[in-house]
Write a protein that holds these residues in place. Structure first.
Motif, PDB file in Angstrom:
ATOM      1  N   LYS A  63       0.830  -1.206   0.000  1.00 52.95           N
ATOM      2  CA  LYS A  63       0.000   0.000   0.000  1.00 52.95           C
ATOM      3  C   LYS A  63       0.865   1.257   0.000  1.00 52.95           C
ATOM      4  O   LYS A  63       0.547   2.257  -0.655  1.00 52.95           O
ATOM      5  N   GLN A  64       1.981   1.195   0.752  1.00 52.12           N
ATOM      6  CA  GLN A  64       2.872   2.347   0.848  1.00 52.12           C
ATOM      7  C   GLN A  64       3.670   2.555  -0.433  1.00 52.12           C
ATOM      8  O   GLN A  64       3.959   3.690  -0.825  1.00 52.12           O
ATOM      9  N   THR A  65       4.027   1.435  -1.073  1.00 45.91           N
ATOM     10  CA  THR A  65       4.859   1.509  -2.278  1.00 45.91           C
ATOM     11  C   THR A  65       4.261   0.609  -3.360  1.00 45.91           C
ATOM     12  O   THR A  65       4.712  -0.532  -3.567  1.00 45.91           O
ATOM     13  N   PRO A  66       3.234   1.064  -4.052  1.00 50.75           N
ATOM     14  CA  PRO A  66       2.620   0.222  -5.087  1.00 50.75           C
ATOM     15  C   PRO A  66       3.549   0.011  -6.277  1.00 50.75           C
ATOM     16  O   PRO A  66       4.497   0.772  -6.491  1.00 50.75           O
ATOM     17  N   TYR A  67       3.248  -1.034  -7.043  1.00 52.73           N
ATOM     18  CA  TYR A  67       4.023  -1.318  -8.245  1.00 52.73           C
ATOM     19  C   TYR A  67       3.959  -0.113  -9.195  1.00 52.73           C
ATOM     20  O   TYR A  67       2.873   0.405  -9.473  1.00 52.73           O
ATOM     21  N   PRO A  68       5.103   0.329  -9.702  1.00 49.60           N
ATOM     22  CA  PRO A  68       5.078   1.450 -10.663  1.00 49.60           C
ATOM     23  C   PRO A  68       4.541   0.984 -12.022  1.00 49.60           C
ATOM     24  O   PRO A  68       4.778  -0.151 -12.433  1.00 49.60           O
ATOM     25  N   SER A  69       3.806   1.858 -12.672  1.00 44.29           N
ATOM     26  CA  SER A  69       3.279   1.509 -13.998  1.00 44.29           C
ATOM     27  C   SER A  69       4.374   1.537 -15.057  1.00 44.29           C
ATOM     28  O   SER A  69       4.262   0.911 -16.115  1.00 44.29           O
ATOM     29  N   SER A  70       5.453   2.251 -14.759  1.00 44.87           N
ATOM     30  CA  SER A  70       6.620   2.299 -15.657  1.00 44.87           C
ATOM     31  C   SER A  70       7.854   2.610 -14.814  1.00 44.87           C
ATOM     32  O   SER A  70       7.745   2.970 -13.639  1.00 44.87           O
ATOM     33  N   VAL A  71       9.020   2.437 -15.396  1.00 43.72           N
ATOM     34  CA  VAL A  71      10.274   2.726 -14.683  1.00 43.72           C
ATOM     35  C   VAL A  71      11.045   3.767 -15.492  1.00 43.72           C
ATOM     36  O   VAL A  71      11.767   3.445 -16.443  1.00 43.72           O
ATOM     37  N   ARG A  72      10.882   5.040 -15.080  1.00 43.26           N
ATOM     38  CA  ARG A  72      11.507   6.131 -15.826  1.00 43.26           C
ATOM     39  C   ARG A  72      12.503   6.930 -15.006  1.00 43.26           C
ATOM     40  O   ARG A  72      13.224   7.766 -15.524  1.00 43.26           O
ATOM     41  N   ASN A  73      12.535   6.642 -13.677  1.00 44.59           N
ATOM     42  CA  ASN A  73      13.460   7.382 -12.825  1.00 44.59           C
ATOM     43  C   ASN A  73      13.869   6.514 -11.635  1.00 44.59           C
ATOM     44  O   ASN A  73      13.383   5.389 -11.472  1.00 44.59           O
ATOM     45  N   ASP A  74      14.732   7.070 -10.818  1.00 39.60           N
ATOM     46  CA  ASP A  74      15.265   6.310  -9.685  1.00 39.60           C
ATOM     47  C   ASP A  74      14.163   5.908  -8.704  1.00 39.60           C
ATOM     48  O   ASP A  74      14.187   4.803  -8.147  1.00 39.60           O
ATOM     49  N   GLU A  75      13.208   6.779  -8.466  1.00 45.24           N
ATOM     50  CA  GLU A  75      12.147   6.493  -7.509  1.00 45.24           C
ATOM     51  C   GLU A  75      11.271   5.331  -7.979  1.00 45.24           C
ATOM     52  O   GLU A  75      10.897   4.450  -7.201  1.00 45.24           O
ATOM     53  N   TYR A  77      12.226   3.012 -10.092  1.00 39.77           N
ATOM     54  CA  TYR A  77      13.064   1.817 -10.065  1.00 39.77           C
ATOM     55  C   TYR A  77      13.135   1.255  -8.643  1.00 39.77           C
ATOM     56  O   TYR A  77      13.060   0.038  -8.430  1.00 39.77           O
ATOM     57  N   ARG A  78      13.232   2.142  -7.665  1.00 43.14           N
ATOM     58  CA  ARG A  78      13.248   1.710  -6.260  1.00 43.14           C
ATOM     59  C   ARG A  78      11.940   1.009  -5.903  1.00 43.14           C
ATOM     60  O   ARG A  78      11.933  -0.039  -5.244  1.00 43.14           O
ATOM     61  N   ALA A  79      10.810   1.570  -6.341  1.00 43.48           N
ATOM     62  CA  ALA A  79       9.511   0.958  -6.070  1.00 43.48           C
ATOM     63  C   ALA A  79       9.409  -0.420  -6.722  1.00 43.48           C
ATOM     64  O   ALA A  79       8.848  -1.365  -6.140  1.00 43.48           O
ATOM     65  N   LEU A  80       9.950  -0.533  -7.938  1.00 46.43           N
ATOM     66  CA  LEU A  80       9.950  -1.827  -8.626  1.00 46.43           C
ATOM     67  C   LEU A  80      10.732  -2.870  -7.834  1.00 46.43           C
ATOM     68  O   LEU A  80      10.254  -3.997  -7.630  1.00 46.43           O
ATOM     69  N   LYS A  81      11.922  -2.523  -7.360  1.00 48.58           N
ATOM     70  CA  LYS A  81      12.754  -3.462  -6.613  1.00 48.58           C
ATOM     71  C   LYS A  81      12.089  -3.853  -5.292  1.00 48.58           C
ATOM     72  O   LYS A  81      12.173  -5.013  -4.873  1.00 48.58           O
ATOM     73  N   ILE A  82      11.430  -2.897  -4.637  1.00 47.14           N
ATOM     74  CA  ILE A  82      10.738  -3.203  -3.380  1.00 47.14           C
ATOM     75  C   ILE A  82       9.637  -4.218  -3.623  1.00 47.14           C
ATOM     76  O   ILE A  82       9.486  -5.201  -2.883  1.00 47.14           O
ATOM     77  N   ASN A  83       8.870  -4.004  -4.683  1.00 47.17           N
ATOM     78  CA  ASN A  83       7.760  -4.917  -4.971  1.00 47.17           C
ATOM     79  C   ASN A  83       8.244  -6.282  -5.435  1.00 47.17           C
ATOM     80  O   ASN A  83       7.616  -7.298  -5.135  1.00 47.17           O
ATOM     81  N   GLN A  84       9.337  -6.333  -6.145  1.00 46.95           N
ATOM     82  CA  GLN A  84       9.912  -7.631  -6.523  1.00 46.95           C
ATOM     83  C   GLN A  84      10.363  -8.389  -5.284  1.00 46.95           C
ATOM     84  O   GLN A  84      10.190  -9.616  -5.195  1.00 46.95           O
ATOM     85  N   SER A  85      10.917  -7.664  -4.324  1.00 53.57           N
ATOM     86  CA  SER A  85      11.321  -8.290  -3.061  1.00 53.57           C
ATOM     87  C   SER A  85      10.106  -8.803  -2.294  1.00 53.57           C
ATOM     88  O   SER A  85      10.140  -9.898  -1.714  1.00 53.57           O
ATOM     89  N   ILE A  86       9.018  -8.026  -2.305  1.00 52.60           N
ATOM     90  CA  ILE A  86       7.784  -8.443  -1.639  1.00 52.60           C
ATOM     91  C   ILE A  86       7.239  -9.718  -2.283  1.00 52.60           C
ATOM     92  O   ILE A  86       6.806 -10.644  -1.589  1.00 52.60           O
ATOM     93  N   ASP A  87       7.269  -9.780  -3.607  1.00 55.12           N
ATOM     94  CA  ASP A  87       6.812 -10.980  -4.320  1.00 55.12           C
ATOM     95  C   ASP A  87       7.620 -12.206  -3.904  1.00 55.12           C
ATOM     96  O   ASP A  87       7.058 -13.292  -3.683  1.00 55.12           O
ATOM     97  N   GLN A  88       8.927 -12.051  -3.804  1.00 49.83           N
ATOM     98  CA  GLN A  88       9.795 -13.159  -3.413  1.00 49.83           C
ATOM     99  C   GLN A  88       9.483 -13.618  -1.995  1.00 49.83           C
ATOM    100  O   GLN A  88       9.422 -14.827  -1.715  1.00 49.83           O
ATOM    101  N   GLN A  89       9.277 -12.655  -1.099  1.00 51.94           N
ATOM    102  CA  GLN A  89       8.950 -13.008   0.283  1.00 51.94           C
ATOM    103  C   GLN A  89       7.580 -13.678   0.377  1.00 51.94           C
ATOM    104  O   GLN A  89       7.397 -14.628   1.147  1.00 51.94           O
ATOM    105  N   SER A  90       6.633 -13.211  -0.431  1.00 46.60           N
ATOM    106  CA  SER A  90       5.301 -13.820  -0.446  1.00 46.60           C
ATOM    107  C   SER A  90       5.368 -15.249  -0.950  1.00 46.60           C
ATOM    108  O   SER A  90       4.695 -16.145  -0.411  1.00 46.60           O
ATOM    109  N   ASP A  91       6.160 -15.483  -1.969  1.00 46.47           N
ATOM    110  CA  ASP A  91       6.339 -16.842  -2.483  1.00 46.47           C
ATOM    111  C   ASP A  91       6.934 -17.757  -1.407  1.00 46.47           C
ATOM    112  O   ASP A  91       6.534 -18.917  -1.272  1.00 46.47           O
ATOM    113  N   LYS A  92       7.885 -17.209  -0.661  1.00 47.00           N
ATOM    114  CA  LYS A  92       8.518 -17.984   0.410  1.00 47.00           C
ATOM    115  C   LYS A  92       7.501 -18.334   1.495  1.00 47.00           C
ATOM    116  O   LYS A  92       7.456 -19.470   1.985  1.00 47.00           O
ATOM    117  N   ILE A  93       6.656 -17.378   1.854  1.00 43.03           N
ATOM    118  CA  ILE A  93       5.633 -17.615   2.875  1.00 43.03           C
ATOM    119  C   ILE A  93       4.650 -18.672   2.400  1.00 43.03           C
ATOM    120  O   ILE A  93       4.258 -19.572   3.162  1.00 43.03           O
TER     121      ILE A  93
END
Length: 237
Positions: A63-75, A77-93
């Motif tokens: 909710k705090q950092t939703p998936y970005p609709s595109s990756v055009r800047n550092d912010e 890109y950071r949101a994308l990496k956070i959400n990819q990490s969340i996906d990995q943790q969810s898969d692990k759970i």
């Protein structure tokens, strides 16, 4: 996603129970089963608690950092990496929860086997004055009861327990859905799926196994020991 906790069958007000006190049960087989199911449900719930807490944390993070609709800047890109990490943790759970369900289901089947063999041992001792440890093969246990005109395959929960038995075998020996298992309700159209990718009805496995054993106890009471069976029922929502 929050994982469902287990309620020990004895305390589940949504279940409909037949008589739960049996004169022949001088070894307190049913009481011991109740205690073991309480323990396994408690262990399951203790294991689920941190998974649910982690899931809730990840949901808030999304909710705090939703998936970005595109990756055009550092912010973005950071949101994308956070959400990819969340996906990995969810898969692990999810993987941890799947493993917990499998282990719990296997032990529930163990309790069915042990309870049936304890009942066979008691019957042999009381009726025939024999020492008997029961059978490791469910087919032989079913035949044993059938010889007393107890046909477990006519019990209401039989096919759910049969599915549990087949699932137990695949967990221990194969790890995936084979042709035999794919013919059951839960695993229909899931041939060759790894078992960890199939959501199993662990609540139903626990409850239906217990109700199956209650029906078995009732038939032993009335058909083998010839005691009058009081038909007492609990709440059924």
């Amino acid at each position: 996603m929050q994982y469902q906790l287990l309620t020990p069958p004895k305390y589940n007000e949504k279940l409909k129970f037949r008589q739960t006190h049996f004169e022949f049960d001088n070894k307190c087989i049913l009481s011991k089963l109740d205690f073991m199911l309480e323990d396994i449900c408690s262990l399951y719930n203790i294991s689920i608690e941190p998974l649910n807490k982690k899931n809730k944390f990840l949901e808030e993070k999304i909710k705090q950092t939703p998936y970005p609709s595109s990756v055009r800047n550092d912010e973005e890109y950071r949101a994308l990496k956070i959400n990819q990490s969340i996906d990995q943790q969810s898969d692990k759970i999810n993987s941890m929860n799947s493993f917990l369900n499998q282990v719990t289901a296997v032990y529930v089947w163990v309790l069915v086997e042990q309870t049936e063999n304890k009942l066979i041992s008691l019957i042999e001792k009381e009726v025939k004055s024999n020492e008997h440890d029961g059978f490791t093969d469910w087919k032989r246990r079913k035949k044993y009861f059938k010889d007393f005109n107890i046909q477990v395959d006519t019990f209401k929960q039989y096919f759910q327990v049969l599915e549990l038995q087949k699932f137990n075998n695949k967990v221990k020996h194969l790890g995936k859905v084979d042709e035999e298992l794919s013919k059951t309700k839960t695993f229909k159209d899931k041939l060759n799926y790894p078992l960890e990718y199939v959501t199993i009805p662990i609540v139903d496995y626990v409850n239906n196994s217990y109700l199956y054993l209650i029906d078995l106890l009732c038939d032993i009471e009335s058909k083998i020991f010839k005691n009058t069976l009081r038909e007492e029922y609990g709440i059924n929502n």
